[in-house]
Motif scaffolding. Structure first.
Motif, PDB file in Angstrom:
ATOM      1  N   GLN A  38      25.305  18.563  34.236  1.00 12.86           N
ATOM      2  CA  GLN A  38      25.942  17.514  35.026  1.00 12.86           C
ATOM      3  C   GLN A  38      27.278  17.990  35.539  1.00 12.86           C
ATOM      4  O   GLN A  38      28.181  18.217  34.740  1.00 12.86           O
ATOM      5  CB  GLN A  38      26.117  16.248  34.199  1.00 12.86           C
ATOM      6  CG  GLN A  38      24.821  15.665  33.708  1.00 12.86           C
ATOM      7  CD  GLN A  38      23.854  15.338  34.824  1.00 12.86           C
ATOM      8  OE1 GLN A  38      24.247  14.867  35.891  1.00 12.86           O
ATOM      9  NE2 GLN A  38      22.584  15.608  34.602  1.00 12.86           N
ATOM     10  N   PRO A  39      27.478  18.176  36.813  1.00 12.26           N
ATOM     11  CA  PRO A  39      26.473  18.148  37.865  1.00 12.26           C
ATOM     12  C   PRO A  39      25.570  19.377  37.765  1.00 12.26           C
ATOM     13  O   PRO A  39      25.949  20.374  37.137  1.00 12.26           O
ATOM     14  CB  PRO A  39      27.306  18.172  39.151  1.00 12.26           C
ATOM     15  CG  PRO A  39      28.546  18.904  38.780  1.00 12.26           C
ATOM     16  CD  PRO A  39      28.799  18.552  37.332  1.00 12.26           C
ATOM     17  N   PRO A  40      24.409  19.352  38.394  1.00 13.43           N
ATOM     18  CA  PRO A  40      23.485  20.489  38.306  1.00 13.43           C
ATOM     19  C   PRO A  40      24.145  21.788  38.765  1.00 13.43           C
ATOM     20  O   PRO A  40      24.696  21.847  39.861  1.00 13.43           O
ATOM     21  CB  PRO A  40      22.342  20.093  39.242  1.00 13.43           C
ATOM     22  CG  PRO A  40      22.388  18.594  39.275  1.00 13.43           C
ATOM     23  CD  PRO A  40      23.847  18.244  39.181  1.00 13.43           C
ATOM     24  N   PRO A  41      24.109  22.824  37.912  1.00 11.27           N
ATOM     25  CA  PRO A  41      24.794  24.068  38.245  1.00 11.27           C
ATOM     26  C   PRO A  41      23.990  25.036  39.107  1.00 11.27           C
ATOM     27  O   PRO A  41      24.495  26.081  39.501  1.00 11.27           O
ATOM     28  CB  PRO A  41      25.048  24.687  36.870  1.00 11.27           C
ATOM     29  CG  PRO A  41      23.887  24.226  36.046  1.00 11.27           C
ATOM     30  CD  PRO A  41      23.586  22.832  36.549  1.00 11.27           C
ATOM     31  N   GLY A  42      22.734  24.733  39.369  1.00  8.27           N
ATOM     32  CA  GLY A  42      21.868  25.681  40.077  1.00  8.27           C
ATOM     33  C   GLY A  42      21.155  26.585  39.096  1.00  8.27           C
ATOM     34  O   GLY A  42      19.944  26.640  39.059  1.00  8.27           O
ATOM     35  N   THR A  43      21.919  27.261  38.252  1.00  7.29           N
ATOM     36  CA  THR A  43      21.344  28.095  37.191  1.00  7.29           C
ATOM     37  C   THR A  43      22.091  27.821  35.896  1.00  7.29           C
ATOM     38  O   THR A  43      23.323  27.797  35.872  1.00  7.29           O
ATOM     39  CB  THR A  43      21.452  29.598  37.526  1.00  7.29           C
ATOM     40  OG1 THR A  43      20.809  29.843  38.787  1.00  7.29           O
ATOM     41  CG2 THR A  43      20.769  30.446  36.460  1.00  7.29           C
ATOM     42  N   ALA A  65      15.231  22.156  27.048  1.00 13.89           N
ATOM     43  CA  ALA A  65      16.281  22.584  27.969  1.00 13.89           C
ATOM     44  C   ALA A  65      15.683  23.037  29.295  1.00 13.89           C
ATOM     45  O   ALA A  65      16.220  22.743  30.364  1.00 13.89           O
ATOM     46  CB  ALA A  65      17.108  23.709  27.334  1.00 13.89           C
ATOM     47  N   HIS A  66      14.561  23.734  29.225  1.00 13.23           N
ATOM     48  CA  HIS A  66      13.871  24.172  30.441  1.00 13.23           C
ATOM     49  C   HIS A  66      13.458  22.961  31.269  1.00 13.23           C
ATOM     50  O   HIS A  66      13.661  22.925  32.489  1.00 13.23           O
ATOM     51  CB  HIS A  66      12.656  25.018  30.073  1.00 13.23           C
ATOM     52  CG  HIS A  66      11.910  25.529  31.254  1.00 13.23           C
ATOM     53  ND1 HIS A  66      10.886  24.817  31.839  1.00 13.23           N
ATOM     54  CD2 HIS A  66      12.063  26.654  31.987  1.00 13.23           C
ATOM     55  CE1 HIS A  66      10.426  25.495  32.875  1.00 13.23           C
ATOM     56  NE2 HIS A  66      11.124  26.614  32.985  1.00 13.23           N
ATOM     57  N   ARG A  67      12.890  21.962  30.620  1.00  8.15           N
ATOM     58  CA  ARG A  67      12.461  20.746  31.324  1.00  8.15           C
ATOM     59  C   ARG A  67      13.653  20.014  31.940  1.00  8.15           C
ATOM     60  O   ARG A  67      13.583  19.552  33.080  1.00  8.15           O
ATOM     61  CB  ARG A  67      11.719  19.816  30.369  1.00  8.15           C
ATOM     62  CG  ARG A  67      10.345  20.313  30.023  1.00  8.15           C
ATOM     63  CD  ARG A  67       9.593  19.293  29.202  1.00  8.15           C
ATOM     64  NE  ARG A  67       8.369  19.880  28.709  1.00  8.15           N
ATOM     65  CZ  ARG A  67       7.952  19.804  27.463  1.00  8.15           C
ATOM     66  NH1 ARG A  67       8.650  19.131  26.566  1.00  8.15           N
ATOM     67  NH2 ARG A  67       6.833  20.381  27.092  1.00  8.15           N
ATOM     68  N   GLN A  68      14.734  19.887  31.169  1.00  7.59           N
ATOM     69  CA  GLN A  68      15.931  19.221  31.682  1.00  7.59           C
ATOM     70  C   GLN A  68      16.473  19.947  32.911  1.00  7.59           C
ATOM     71  O   GLN A  68      16.868  19.307  33.885  1.00  7.59           O
ATOM     72  CB  GLN A  68      17.023  19.181  30.613  1.00  7.59           C
ATOM     73  CG  GLN A  68      16.823  18.137  29.549  1.00  7.59           C
ATOM     74  CD  GLN A  68      17.970  18.161  28.573  1.00  7.59           C
ATOM     75  OE1 GLN A  68      18.066  19.051  27.741  1.00  7.59           O
ATOM     76  NE2 GLN A  68      18.841  17.190  28.674  1.00  7.59           N
ATOM     77  N   ALA A  69      16.512  21.265  32.844  1.00  5.41           N
ATOM     78  CA  ALA A  69      17.007  22.046  33.982  1.00  5.41           C
ATOM     79  C   ALA A  69      16.137  21.799  35.206  1.00  5.41           C
ATOM     80  O   ALA A  69      16.651  21.559  36.305  1.00  5.41           O
ATOM     81  CB  ALA A  69      17.050  23.533  33.633  1.00  5.41           C
ATOM     82  N   GLU A  70      14.827  21.835  35.026  1.00  4.21           N
ATOM     83  CA  GLU A  70      13.913  21.586  36.146  1.00  4.21           C
ATOM     84  C   GLU A  70      14.129  20.210  36.756  1.00  4.21           C
ATOM     85  O   GLU A  70      14.111  20.045  37.967  1.00  4.21           O
ATOM     86  CB  GLU A  70      12.454  21.714  35.691  1.00  4.21           C
ATOM     87  CG  GLU A  70      11.939  23.117  35.656  1.00  4.21           C
ATOM     88  CD  GLU A  70      10.428  23.149  35.436  1.00  4.21           C
ATOM     89  OE1 GLU A  70       9.873  22.216  34.807  1.00  4.21           O
ATOM     90  OE2 GLU A  70       9.813  24.116  35.893  1.00  4.21           O
ATOM     91  N   GLN A  71      14.343  19.215  35.906  1.00  6.10           N
ATOM     92  CA  GLN A  71      14.531  17.844  36.389  1.00  6.10           C
ATOM     93  C   GLN A  71      15.792  17.711  37.238  1.00  6.10           C
ATOM     94  O   GLN A  71      15.868  16.827  38.088  1.00  6.10           O
ATOM     95  CB  GLN A  71      14.574  16.862  35.219  1.00  6.10           C
ATOM     96  CG  GLN A  71      13.227  16.688  34.562  1.00  6.10           C
ATOM     97  CD  GLN A  71      13.302  15.879  33.279  1.00  6.10           C
ATOM     98  OE1 GLN A  71      14.372  15.553  32.784  1.00  6.10           O
ATOM     99  NE2 GLN A  71      12.145  15.571  32.720  1.00  6.10           N
ATOM    100  N   THR A  72      16.776  18.576  37.017  1.00  2.07           N
ATOM    101  CA  THR A  72      18.007  18.513  37.811  1.00  2.07           C
ATOM    102  C   THR A  72      17.959  19.456  39.008  1.00  2.07           C
ATOM    103  O   THR A  72      18.927  19.560  39.751  1.00  2.07           O
ATOM    104  CB  THR A  72      19.248  18.867  36.961  1.00  2.07           C
ATOM    105  OG1 THR A  72      19.186  20.236  36.568  1.00  2.07           O
ATOM    106  CG2 THR A  72      19.370  17.961  35.753  1.00  2.07           C
ATOM    107  N   GLY A  73      16.840  20.179  39.145  1.00  6.69           N
ATOM    108  CA  GLY A  73      16.731  21.143  40.239  1.00  6.69           C
ATOM    109  C   GLY A  73      17.396  22.470  39.924  1.00  6.69           C
ATOM    110  O   GLY A  73      17.630  23.282  40.809  1.00  6.69           O
ATOM    111  N   SER A  74      17.694  22.691  38.651  1.00  6.90           N
ATOM    112  CA  SER A  74      18.321  23.943  38.212  1.00  6.90           C
ATOM    113  C   SER A  74      17.271  24.858  37.593  1.00  6.90           C
ATOM    114  O   SER A  74      16.166  24.442  37.276  1.00  6.90           O
ATOM    115  CB  SER A  74      19.424  23.662  37.187  1.00  6.90           C
ATOM    116  OG  SER A  74      20.460  22.909  37.778  1.00  6.90           O
TER     117      SER A  74
END
Length: 103
Positions: A38-43, A65-74
């Motif tokens: 938060q906010p999505p860092p990209g990576t 963590a992988h799923r959370q990253a995907e949900q934010t577009g990261s």
């Protein structure tokens, strides 16, 4: 376990994980991942070079963590996983999920 969040030159955020990522530490780890996204860092980089032990709860936290990253577009990148962790991820069929080399 200790967690250190730092920005990366060129973009993205890294979480340096130190110590045991086990049942007793996963809630704190998940909260840290949530804040880092938060906010999505990209990576989002997870630097695992200082992880001394990881149980099935830790593996589950990595998948979450992988799923959370995907949900934010990261994108989630595992950095410096130990040979033991790589073997565990291979056995669990999770190598491709994290984009790690098959061998």
């Amino acid at each position: 376990m200790s967690l250190h969040v730092q920005g990366r030159i060129g973009g993205g955020v890294a979480i340096v994980v130190r110590g045991d990522l086990d049942y007793g530490a996963t809630d704190r780890f998940r909260q840290c991942v949530e804040r880092a996204l938060q906010p999505p860092p990209g990576t989002l980089y997870l630097d695992l070079r200082l992880v001394t032990f990881m149980d099935s709860s830790g593996i589950g936290a990595l998948v979450a963590a992988h799923r959370q990253a995907e949900q934010t577009g990261s994108r989630l990148v595992l950095e410096h996983p130990s040979a033991t962790l790589l073997r565990t991820l291979r056995t669990a069929g999770l190598i491709s999920l994290f984009g790690l080399p098959p061998q």
